[in-house]
Design a protein around this motif. Sequence first.
Motif, PDB file in Angstrom:
ATOM      1  N   GLU A   1       0.817  -1.209   0.000  1.00 15.66           N
ATOM      2  CA  GLU A   1       0.000   0.000   0.000  1.00 15.66           C
ATOM      3  C   GLU A   1       0.851   1.259   0.000  1.00 15.66           C
ATOM      4  OE1 GLU A   1      -2.354  -0.503   3.479  1.00 15.66           O
ATOM      5  OE2 GLU A   1      -3.585  -2.116   2.630  1.00 15.66           O
ATOM      6  N   THR A   2       1.994   1.204   0.691  1.00 27.29           N
ATOM      7  CA  THR A   2       2.862   2.375   0.804  1.00 27.29           C
ATOM      8  C   THR A   2       3.621   2.640  -0.488  1.00 27.29           C
ATOM      9  OG1 THR A   2       3.136   1.908   3.165  1.00 27.29           O
ATOM     10  CG2 THR A   2       4.699   3.442   2.176  1.00 27.29           C
ATOM     11  N   TYR A   3       4.010   1.560  -1.174  1.00 27.92           N
ATOM     12  CA  TYR A   3       4.786   1.685  -2.410  1.00 27.92           C
ATOM     13  C   TYR A   3       4.040   0.989  -3.550  1.00 27.92           C
ATOM     14  CZ  TYR A   3       8.475   3.004   0.866  1.00 27.92           C
ATOM     15  OH  TYR A   3       9.197   3.613   1.848  1.00 27.92           O
ATOM     16  N   PRO A   4       2.915   1.563  -4.005  1.00 25.34           N
ATOM     17  CA  PRO A   4       2.091   0.899  -5.030  1.00 25.34           C
ATOM     18  C   PRO A   4       2.778   0.772  -6.387  1.00 25.34           C
ATOM     19  CG  PRO A   4       1.328   3.143  -4.648  1.00 25.34           C
ATOM     20  CD  PRO A   4       2.329   2.854  -3.577  1.00 25.34           C
ATOM     21  N   ASP A   5       3.820   1.542  -6.614  1.00 24.11           N
ATOM     22  CA  ASP A   5       4.511   1.480  -7.904  1.00 24.11           C
ATOM     23  C   ASP A   5       5.584   0.384  -7.949  1.00 24.11           C
ATOM     24  OD1 ASP A   5       3.010   3.604  -8.854  1.00 24.11           O
ATOM     25  OD2 ASP A   5       4.437   5.104  -8.153  1.00 24.11           O
ATOM     26  N   LEU A   6       5.875  -0.219  -6.796  1.00 22.75           N
ATOM     27  CA  LEU A   6       6.876  -1.275  -6.756  1.00 22.75           C
ATOM     28  C   LEU A   6       6.200  -2.654  -6.843  1.00 22.75           C
ATOM     29  CD1 LEU A   6       9.378   0.009  -4.015  1.00 22.75           C
ATOM     30  CD2 LEU A   6       9.465   0.315  -6.495  1.00 22.75           C
ATOM     31  N   HIS A   7       6.959  -3.631  -7.275  1.00 19.47           N
ATOM     32  CA  HIS A   7       6.436  -4.986  -7.446  1.00 19.47           C
ATOM     33  C   HIS A   7       7.062  -5.897  -6.386  1.00 19.47           C
ATOM     34  CE1 HIS A   7       5.180  -3.410 -11.337  1.00 19.47           C
ATOM     35  NE2 HIS A   7       6.435  -3.013 -11.529  1.00 19.47           N
ATOM     36  N   PHE A   8       6.221  -6.585  -5.616  1.00 21.22           N
ATOM     37  CA  PHE A   8       6.696  -7.396  -4.509  1.00 21.22           C
ATOM     38  C   PHE A   8       6.279  -8.856  -4.650  1.00 21.22           C
ATOM     39  CE2 PHE A   8       6.038  -3.115  -2.733  1.00 21.22           C
ATOM     40  CZ  PHE A   8       7.308  -2.842  -2.268  1.00 21.22           C
ATOM     41  N   ARG A   9       7.112  -9.725  -4.074  1.00 23.21           N
ATOM     42  CA  ARG A   9       6.769 -11.135  -3.916  1.00 23.21           C
ATOM     43  C   ARG A   9       7.101 -11.554  -2.489  1.00 23.21           C
ATOM     44  NH1 ARG A   9       8.776 -14.405  -9.365  1.00 23.21           N
ATOM     45  NH2 ARG A   9       7.520 -13.215 -10.879  1.00 23.21           N
ATOM     46  N   TYR A  10       6.214 -12.361  -1.900  1.00 23.54           N
ATOM     47  CA  TYR A  10       6.395 -12.829  -0.531  1.00 23.54           C
ATOM     48  C   TYR A  10       6.277 -14.355  -0.512  1.00 23.54           C
ATOM     49  CZ  TYR A  10       5.229  -7.900   0.257  1.00 23.54           C
ATOM     50  OH  TYR A  10       5.188  -6.518   0.216  1.00 23.54           O
ATOM     51  N   PRO A  11       7.331 -15.071  -0.859  1.00 24.30           N
ATOM     52  CA  PRO A  11       7.244 -16.527  -0.981  1.00 24.30           C
ATOM     53  C   PRO A  11       6.947 -17.251   0.323  1.00 24.30           C
ATOM     54  CG  PRO A  11       9.526 -15.789  -1.135  1.00 24.30           C
ATOM     55  CD  PRO A  11       8.673 -14.563  -1.207  1.00 24.30           C
ATOM     56  N   LEU A  12       7.300 -16.676   1.452  1.00 29.23           N
ATOM     57  CA  LEU A  12       7.021 -17.347   2.725  1.00 29.23           C
ATOM     58  C   LEU A  12       5.545 -17.247   3.079  1.00 29.23           C
ATOM     59  CD1 LEU A  12      10.115 -16.145   4.798  1.00 29.23           C
ATOM     60  CD2 LEU A  12       9.889 -18.170   3.348  1.00 29.23           C
ATOM     61  N   ILE A  13       4.966 -16.080   2.854  1.00 26.14           N
ATOM     62  CA  ILE A  13       3.540 -15.902   3.138  1.00 26.14           C
ATOM     63  C   ILE A  13       2.709 -16.797   2.222  1.00 26.14           C
ATOM     64  CG2 ILE A  13       1.614 -14.265   3.033  1.00 26.14           C
ATOM     65  CD1 ILE A  13       3.536 -12.086   3.928  1.00 26.14           C
ATOM     66  N   SER A  14       3.076 -16.846   0.947  1.00 29.27           N
ATOM     67  CA  SER A  14       2.295 -17.655   0.004  1.00 29.27           C
ATOM     68  C   SER A  14       2.354 -19.137   0.337  1.00 29.27           C
ATOM     69  CB  SER A  14       2.803 -17.416  -1.426  1.00 29.27           C
ATOM     70  OG  SER A  14       4.125 -17.892  -1.588  1.00 29.27           O
ATOM     71  N   ARG A  15       3.410 -19.551   1.052  1.00 29.38           N
ATOM     72  CA  ARG A  15       3.553 -20.961   1.436  1.00 29.38           C
ATOM     73  C   ARG A  15       3.155 -21.211   2.882  1.00 29.38           C
ATOM     74  NH1 ARG A  15       7.150 -19.801  -2.475  1.00 29.38           N
ATOM     75  NH2 ARG A  15       7.790 -21.432  -3.947  1.00 29.38           N
ATOM     76  N   GLY A  16       2.720 -20.179   3.586  1.00 30.12           N
ATOM     77  CA  GLY A  16       2.291 -20.330   4.973  1.00 30.12           C
ATOM     78  C   GLY A  16       3.426 -20.592   5.946  1.00 30.12           C
ATOM     79  N   LEU A  17       4.638 -20.120   5.635  1.00 26.70           N
ATOM     80  CA  LEU A  17       5.797 -20.385   6.478  1.00 26.70           C
ATOM     81  C   LEU A  17       6.002 -19.280   7.513  1.00 26.70           C
ATOM     82  CD1 LEU A  17       8.311 -21.630   3.740  1.00 26.70           C
ATOM     83  CD2 LEU A  17       7.027 -23.005   5.396  1.00 26.70           C
ATOM     84  N   THR A  18       6.032 -19.666   8.778  1.00 31.82           N
ATOM     85  CA  THR A  18       6.271 -18.731   9.874  1.00 31.82           C
ATOM     86  C   THR A  18       7.769 -18.598  10.146  1.00 31.82           C
ATOM     87  OG1 THR A  18       6.180 -20.494  11.512  1.00 31.82           O
ATOM     88  CG2 THR A  18       4.082 -19.407  10.946  1.00 31.82           C
ATOM     89  N   LYS A  19       8.115 -17.674  11.035  1.00 30.51           N
ATOM     90  CA  LYS A  19       9.529 -17.517  11.401  1.00 30.51           C
ATOM     91  C   LYS A  19      10.057 -18.800  12.053  1.00 30.51           C
ATOM     92  CE  LYS A  19      11.131 -13.612  12.874  1.00 30.51           C
ATOM     93  NZ  LYS A  19      11.467 -12.388  13.656  1.00 30.51           N
ATOM     94  N   ALA A  20       9.248 -19.398  12.920  1.00 34.15           N
ATOM     95  CA  ALA A  20       9.657 -20.658  13.555  1.00 34.15           C
ATOM     96  C   ALA A  20       9.866 -21.747  12.508  1.00 34.15           C
ATOM     97  CB  ALA A  20       8.601 -21.090  14.571  1.00 34.15           C
TER      98      ALA A  20
END
Length: 243
Positions: free
Chosen positions: A120-139
Motif C-alpha cells: 500500500e505504501t509503495y504501489p509502484d513497486l512490485h513485490f513477492r512474498y514466498p514465505l507468506i504464500s507458502r504459509g511459512l512462519t519464522k519458527a
Amino acid sequence: MSRIISWFSAGAASAVATKLINADVIAYCDTGSEDEDNRRFYEDCERWFGRPITRLKNERYRDTWDLWEKRAYLSGVKGAPCTKALKVEPRLAFQQPEDIHVFGYTADGSDVKRAMQLCETYPDLHFRYPLISRGLTKAACLGLLGAWGIQPPRVYAMGFPNANCIPCVKATSPNYWALVRKEFPKEFERMAALSRKLNVKLTRIHGERCYIDEIPADWPVTEPLAPECDLLCQAAEDLLTAQ
C-alpha cells in the motif's frame, strides 16, 4: 527488462525466501554492525544458494557507530538515521523501476500486516512474498534451516528476535537492552556512554524515559522486543519528517 531481486538480510526468513525463489540477483545491504556470526551465515548461504550475494554499502559510513558519531544523533521522534543511510539509500541506488522485490516476510500475523502495508505504501513497486504464500512462519524458517543443515545466526539462540544490528537504537524495550548488556557487554557500554554524551534516553521503564545504564541489573531478558528495519520503518520516519 525487469529483474527479480531477493533482499537477503542475513536472517533466517530472508535466507529461506531466497532459497525458494530463482532470483536474478541476491542483494544484501551491509550496515557493518551486525554480529560477527552473521558473516559466517552469509558465507554459508552463498554456498547453499550456489551463487554470490551482491553486497551493497553506503561508503560514507563504516558502520552504524560511525554514522551516529558523525551525525551526533541516535534516535528520536523522527526515527533513526541508520535505516535510511545504510539500508534504504544503497537499495534505491541499486534498484531499477521494473524490478520485482522479494522479501522474507513470514506468515506470522505481524509480518503479513507489514507486507500488506508495504504494497500500500509503495504501489509502484512490485513485490513477492514466498514465505507468506507458502504459509511459512519464522519458527518454520528456523526449523527448515536446521533440516537443511544450515546453522542460523547465533543471535537467535541468544534470544534476539532477529539478526539485525547490535545494538538497534530504535529499540525502547528494557528487555532488549538488558539482553544486549548480557550478550554484548562491550557494545552495551559503548552505547551507554554515547547516549549519555548525546543526552538520548533510549529505553522506557514504567512509562518513563531513561538511559540504558539505569536499567536494573536483574531486569528480565525474555521477549526482547526489537523493531523491524525495513522500508516501512523509513516510510514512517519520512511521514514524521514531513509533518
